[in-house]
Design a protein around this motif. Structure first.
Motif, PDB file in Angstrom:
ATOM      1  N   CYS A  87     -81.397  87.821  -6.506  1.00  0.00           N
ATOM      2  CA  CYS A  87     -82.721  88.075  -5.936  1.00  0.00           C
ATOM      3  C   CYS A  87     -83.060  86.948  -4.969  1.00  0.00           C
ATOM      4  CB  CYS A  87     -83.761  88.130  -7.057  1.00  0.00           C
ATOM      5  SG  CYS A  87     -85.451  88.221  -6.458  1.00  0.00           S
ATOM      6  N   ASP A  88     -83.678  87.323  -3.854  1.00  0.00           N
ATOM      7  CA  ASP A  88     -84.108  86.297  -2.904  1.00  0.00           C
ATOM      8  C   ASP A  88     -85.622  86.345  -2.670  1.00  0.00           C
ATOM      9  OD1 ASP A  88     -84.218  88.667  -1.515  1.00  0.00           O
ATOM     10  OD2 ASP A  88     -83.108  87.956   0.220  1.00  0.00           O
ATOM     11  N   CYS A  89     -86.336  86.928  -3.645  1.00  0.00           N
ATOM     12  CA  CYS A  89     -87.789  87.040  -3.522  1.00  0.00           C
ATOM     13  C   CYS A  89     -88.501  85.713  -3.777  1.00  0.00           C
ATOM     14  CB  CYS A  89     -88.336  88.085  -4.499  1.00  0.00           C
ATOM     15  SG  CYS A  89     -87.727  89.749  -4.184  1.00  0.00           S
ATOM     16  N   GLU A 121     -85.132  77.005  -6.702  1.00  0.00           N
ATOM     17  CA  GLU A 121     -85.580  75.907  -7.561  1.00  0.00           C
ATOM     18  C   GLU A 121     -85.251  74.605  -6.840  1.00  0.00           C
ATOM     19  OE1 GLU A 121     -87.091  75.881 -10.621  1.00  0.00           O
ATOM     20  OE2 GLU A 121     -87.313  78.046 -10.416  1.00  0.00           O
ATOM     21  N   PRO A 122     -86.154  73.639  -6.824  1.00  0.00           N
ATOM     22  CA  PRO A 122     -85.882  72.390  -6.102  1.00  0.00           C
ATOM     23  C   PRO A 122     -84.620  71.678  -6.570  1.00  0.00           C
ATOM     24  CG  PRO A 122     -88.183  72.498  -6.767  1.00  0.00           C
ATOM     25  CD  PRO A 122     -87.485  73.675  -7.383  1.00  0.00           C
ATOM     26  N   ALA A 123     -84.383  71.625  -7.863  1.00  0.00           N
ATOM     27  CA  ALA A 123     -83.235  70.885  -8.369  1.00  0.00           C
ATOM     28  C   ALA A 123     -81.947  71.672  -8.238  1.00  0.00           C
ATOM     29  CB  ALA A 123     -83.456  70.513  -9.832  1.00  0.00           C
ATOM     30  N   PRO A 140     -83.325  81.632  -9.493  1.00  0.00           N
ATOM     31  CA  PRO A 140     -82.802  82.201 -10.740  1.00  0.00           C
ATOM     32  C   PRO A 140     -83.087  83.695 -10.825  1.00  0.00           C
ATOM     33  CG  PRO A 140     -84.788  80.952 -11.193  1.00  0.00           C
ATOM     34  CD  PRO A 140     -84.478  80.795  -9.728  1.00  0.00           C
ATOM     35  N   ALA A 141     -82.042  84.499 -10.963  1.00  0.00           N
ATOM     36  CA  ALA A 141     -82.213  85.957 -11.048  1.00  0.00           C
ATOM     37  C   ALA A 141     -83.004  86.339 -12.279  1.00  0.00           C
ATOM     38  CB  ALA A 141     -80.842  86.623 -11.064  1.00  0.00           C
ATOM     39  N   ALA A 142     -82.925  85.534 -13.356  1.00  0.00           N
ATOM     40  CA  ALA A 142     -83.627  85.870 -14.593  1.00  0.00           C
ATOM     41  C   ALA A 142     -85.142  85.880 -14.390  1.00  0.00           C
ATOM     42  CB  ALA A 142     -83.251  84.876 -15.685  1.00  0.00           C
TER      43      ALA A 142
END
Length: 152
Positions: A133-135, A139-141, A146-148
């Protein structure tokens, strides 16, 4: 000036499709053809022509007292850019399902279907099992979304 393909309105698409089909067309013929499809006045059509010239999508030449219009951008290029722009707005996880739905609803020739099958056969050789997913922003780190977390 760069042609503003992303700014073509549905009405302008109707006009452009005629110009692309004819290659070049005089104002009178264009008005006649468009009025067979739409209940538009001459002035409405001339306004659309002016807008398309201003957007850099049509150019005019003069043939005596008549104007002749021709496209400054290829139909395939305009279609490709428009579809790419639309698909840029969709969740990456849903693009495949959207394509399937589109193919199911679109009349296709035998040659179209054969070409699609060739492309899909080649694409299947390197296709991932899932598309992330690219919505959400990454995450910065971790640097990946995350797809979850996606509720797409």
């Amino acid at each position: 000036m760069d042609a503003k393909i992303d700014e073509i309105t549905p009405s302008e698409w109707d006009l452009m499709r005629i110009v692309w089909t004819k290659g070049e067309v005089q104002t009178g013929e264009l008005i006649t053809l468009l009025q067979r499809k739409r209940d538009w006045s001459d002035s409405t059509i001339k306004t659309l022509l002016g807008r398309l010239v201003k957007k850099g999508l049509l150019a005019t030449t003069k043939d005596g007292r008549k104007f002749v219009y021709h496209a400054t951008v290829a139909e395939a290029d305009a279609m490709d850019e428009t579809v790419a722009e639309l698909f840029n707005h969709l969740c990456a996880m849903k693009k495949g399902a959207t394509l399937v739905d589109l193919i199911e609803r679109t009349p296709l020739t035998q040659a179209d279907i054969a070409a699609l099958q060739r492309v899909l056969t080649e694409k299947a050789k390197t296709a991932p099992t899932t598309v992330p997913c690219d919505c959400l922003p990454p995450e910065p780190a971790a640097g990946v979304a995350p797809a979850a977390d996606c509720e797409c």
